[in-house]
Design a protein around this motif. Structure first.
Motif, PDB file in Angstrom:
ATOM      1  N   THR A   1       0.839  -1.197   0.000  1.00 33.62           N
ATOM      2  CA  THR A   1       0.000   0.000   0.000  1.00 33.62           C
ATOM      3  C   THR A   1       0.876   1.251   0.000  1.00 33.62           C
ATOM      4  O   THR A   1       2.039   1.222   0.422  1.00 33.62           O
ATOM      5  N   GLU A   2       0.324   2.347  -0.452  1.00 35.91           N
ATOM      6  CA  GLU A   2       1.093   3.590  -0.541  1.00 35.91           C
ATOM      7  C   GLU A   2       1.639   4.043   0.816  1.00 35.91           C
ATOM      8  O   GLU A   2       2.822   4.411   0.910  1.00 35.91           O
ATOM      9  N   PRO A   3       0.815   4.013   1.898  1.00 36.57           N
ATOM     10  CA  PRO A   3       1.384   4.416   3.195  1.00 36.57           C
ATOM     11  C   PRO A   3       2.557   3.534   3.624  1.00 36.57           C
ATOM     12  O   PRO A   3       3.549   4.025   4.162  1.00 36.57           O
ATOM     13  N   ASN A   4       2.446   2.236   3.388  1.00 39.04           N
ATOM     14  CA  ASN A   4       3.536   1.331   3.745  1.00 39.04           C
ATOM     15  C   ASN A   4       4.768   1.580   2.883  1.00 39.04           C
ATOM     16  O   ASN A   4       5.899   1.518   3.368  1.00 39.04           O
ATOM     17  N   ASP A   5       4.559   1.853   1.613  1.00 35.27           N
ATOM     18  CA  ASP A   5       5.674   2.154   0.725  1.00 35.27           C
ATOM     19  C   ASP A   5       6.383   3.430   1.164  1.00 35.27           C
ATOM     20  O   ASP A   5       7.615   3.499   1.180  1.00 35.27           O
TER      21      ASP A   5
END
Length: 79
Positions: free
Chosen positions: A9-13
């Motif tokens: 996911t974008e937040p994790n990335d």
């Protein structure tokens, strides 16, 4: 070493990138491998505690105090 393709996911990335940018890790792969190692170690500890609890349930009651039980558990965990 096995290569994998995963979706993040974008937040994790963004979090992974921030860790690499802070030079805590040299790459996202190194960070992901470290997280997996930590999770595996945590699972081993959980399995150890679960086995101890199951053994205790099967063996019945003890006369040891909670402090003695805690001290023994810490001693067993630390080798």
């Amino acid at each position: 070493m096995a290569r994998q393709s995963i979706s993040i996911t974008e937040p994790n990335d963004k979090w992974l990138k921030a860790q690499v940018d802070s030079q805590e890790y040299s790459s996202k792969s190194e960070l992901v491998n470290d997280l997996i190692r930590q999770a595996r170690n945590q699972q081993r500890q959980i399995d150890w505690v679960r086995a101890k609890l199951e053994k205790a349930e099967k063996s019945g009651f003890t006369d040891a105090t909670k402090e003695q039980i805690l001290a023994q558990s810490k001693s067993d965990l630390n080798g």
